[in-house]
Design a protein around this motif. Structure first.
Motif, short mmCIF file in Angstrom:
data_model
loop_
_atom_site.label_atom_id
_atom_site.label_comp_id
_atom_site.label_asym_id
_atom_site.label_seq_id
_atom_site.Cartn_x
_atom_site.Cartn_y
_atom_site.Cartn_z
N UNK A 1 0.67 -1.36 -0.25
CA UNK A 1 -0.24 0.13 0.34
C UNK A 1 0.62 1.41 0.47
N UNK A 2 1.96 1.49 0.70
CA UNK A 2 2.57 2.13 0.43
C UNK A 2 3.13 2.82 -0.91
N UNK A 3 3.90 1.63 -1.39
CA UNK A 3 4.02 2.11 -2.45
C UNK A 3 3.43 2.87 -4.02
N UNK A 4 1.93 2.05 -3.44
CA UNK A 4 0.84 2.64 -4.62
C UNK A 4 0.69 3.91 -3.33
N UNK A 5 0.25 3.98 -2.46
CA UNK A 5 -0.07 5.52 -1.69
C UNK A 5 1.29 6.59 -2.41
N UNK B 1 -0.52 2.81 -12.96
CA UNK B 1 -0.04 2.01 -12.02
C UNK B 1 1.02 1.22 -12.79
N UNK B 2 0.38 0.39 -13.80
CA UNK B 2 1.82 -0.58 -14.07
C UNK B 2 3.21 0.34 -14.74
N UNK B 3 3.00 1.67 -14.95
CA UNK B 3 4.43 2.05 -15.69
C UNK B 3 4.42 2.82 -14.41
#
Length: 451
Positions: A329-333, A357-359
């Protein structure tokens, strides 16, 4: 229609292993179609009533009813603004079809939100407390049925991923499931209940656990109090062994929040409001010392991972290990915040985030935080209005003087809404979990409904 969505998790008993792909999509679109048709019928009914009255009287009645409705539910106006901004964002999205219809896996586009708008209206139309009590009762019954599936998954009675040793008395039951071919493969992997993912089961369970808490807090008579408190203990146990830490936190936060409110505003029920906290902590202790196949309890594992993740984030290192904090989640945030800066006003559009997000080499296609998800999908203004609606709903709900009245059904719905809002800080907006929020939120209003 409200009953249909309340019982939605139970429907998947017919074959959850097929609740993916085409059936996953078609089932959700059937829900949307039925809701929108009913909303159309609802509007036609009012149009017919308006036809029988004069135009001026119709306009006056409409203004009065709409003003009274939004006066009782100020957060509804904010949610309506969020919906309008979502439509604008969908028109500006690079993939408009996906923005309006969603994806094959999660059809959470504008069409699904239109259905939620209809569901919100229908739930608001529940005028009598008898209807609301019936809905609350259905939630309790459906939760027990669905959670029993998850409990069997936890002990390996069904499924292929047991967490705890299988009790000896359950062996005949396992043999029976084998004989009818549903012990392995019929339900999803892990403690998922009848949902696709264990986190999704957690979102649903935390709302139902707080409904059970509300039932206990409103219970009268010694027998009812004991039974409902035991029901709370069971619900807290289910939330704990489900292993969705965000939902575990959400339930505890909702319980403590009500205790704080009761301590200052409802002094006569301070002790009763403290009992759910004591039961929750007792359940946590029991689960922490219960045997598991890994030798590490669910509670011990979650708190251990949480502590390590906090340390990773606190060090502010930008390595891959830090990015995986919070199950990624941290990376996604962090990636989501960068994406918000690119399109701050109307976002990338509903369900238009996967490629972005893939990029950025992020494995998920959702922010796993509904506020951030709103901001990146439909813009910062939309996220502000959405967050504002949640805050207004909770504050206005807990400020009700009649919240503890014996005939009011607002408390269970309000506590469930509170738990969902907290869990939404770590979760994703999903059509088969968020729908319950749009049933419960309007039910948390204690005033006589206008619609």
């Amino acid at each position: 229609m409200v009953i249909l969505f309340v019982l939605l998790p139970v429907f998947t008993f017919v074959g959850p292993q097929n609740y993916y792909g085409k059936l996953f999509k078609s089932f959700s679109y059937i829900e949307v179609f039925v809701l929108l048709v009913c909303l159309l019928g609802y509007l036609l009914f009012f149009a017919f009533k308006a036809y029988k009255t004069s135009f001026s009287a119709t306009v006056l009645n409409t203004k009065t009813n709409v003003a009274a409705y939004f006066s009782a539910r100020k957060y509804a106006l904010l949610l309506l603004i969020v919906y309008v901004l979502m439509v604008v964002s969908a028109f500006l999205a690079s993939d408009r079809q996906r923005a309006f219809l969603g994806t094959d896996f999660r059809p959470d586009g504008v069409l699904m939100h239109s259905a939620f708008l209809a569901l919100f209206v229908f739930a608001s139309a529940l005028k009598k407390n008898e209807y609301k009590k019936f809905i609350v009762g259905l939630y309790v019954v459906s939760f027990i049925l669905v959670s029993l599936v998850m409990v069997q998954q936890y002990y390996g009675i069904i499924g292929a991923s047991p967490v705890a040793p299988t009790p000896k008395w359950a062996k005949p039951l396992m043999n029976f499931y084998d004989s009818i071919g549903i012990r392995v493969g019929h339900f999803y992997k892990g403690t998922t209940g009848t949902f696709y993912n264990l986190n999704h089961m957690g979102y649903y369970s935390c709302m139902c656990a707080m409904i059970c808490t509300g039932v206990f807090l409103k219970s009268k008579g010694n027998l009812a109090k004991v039974f409902s408190l035991l029901l709370c203990a069971y619900a807290y146990w289910v939330v704990t062994i489900n292993n969705t830490f965000g939902c575990y936190i959400a339930v505890f936060a909702a319980i403590v929040s009500f205790f704080a409110v009761a301590f200052f505003r409802f002094k006569s029920c301070r002790i009763k409001a403290a009992l759910p906290i004591a039961v929750f902590l007792a359940v946590t202790l029991v689960v922490s010392v219960s045997p598991t196949l890994s030798g590490e309890s669910v509670v011990e594992k979650n708190f251990s991972v949480f502590t390590k993740d906090v340390k990773k984030v606190a060090t502010s290192n930008e390595d891959e290990d830090t990015g995986e904090a919070g199950s990624g989640r941290w990376k996604a945030w962090l990636a989501t915040i960068d994406m918000i800066k690119e399109k701050p006003f109307f976002g990338f559009g509903p369900d238009n985030l996967k490629e972005e997000y893939t990029e950025r080499e992020v494995k998920v296609d959702r922010a796993h935080n509904e506020i951030l998800e709103r901001a990146v999908s439909t813009g910062i203004p939309s996220a502000i209005f959405y967050a504002g609606a949640m805050i207004v709903a909770l504050l206005s709900g807990f400020r009700k003087n009649k919240l503890m009245d014996k005939d009011s059904c607002a408390l269970p719905a309000l506590l469930a809404s509170c738990a969902y809002i907290v869990s939404a800080l770590f979760g994703v907006f999903l059509f088969y979990t968020a729908c319950h929020f749009f049933v419960l939120l309007p039910m948390s209003a204690e005033e006589d409904n206008i619609i």
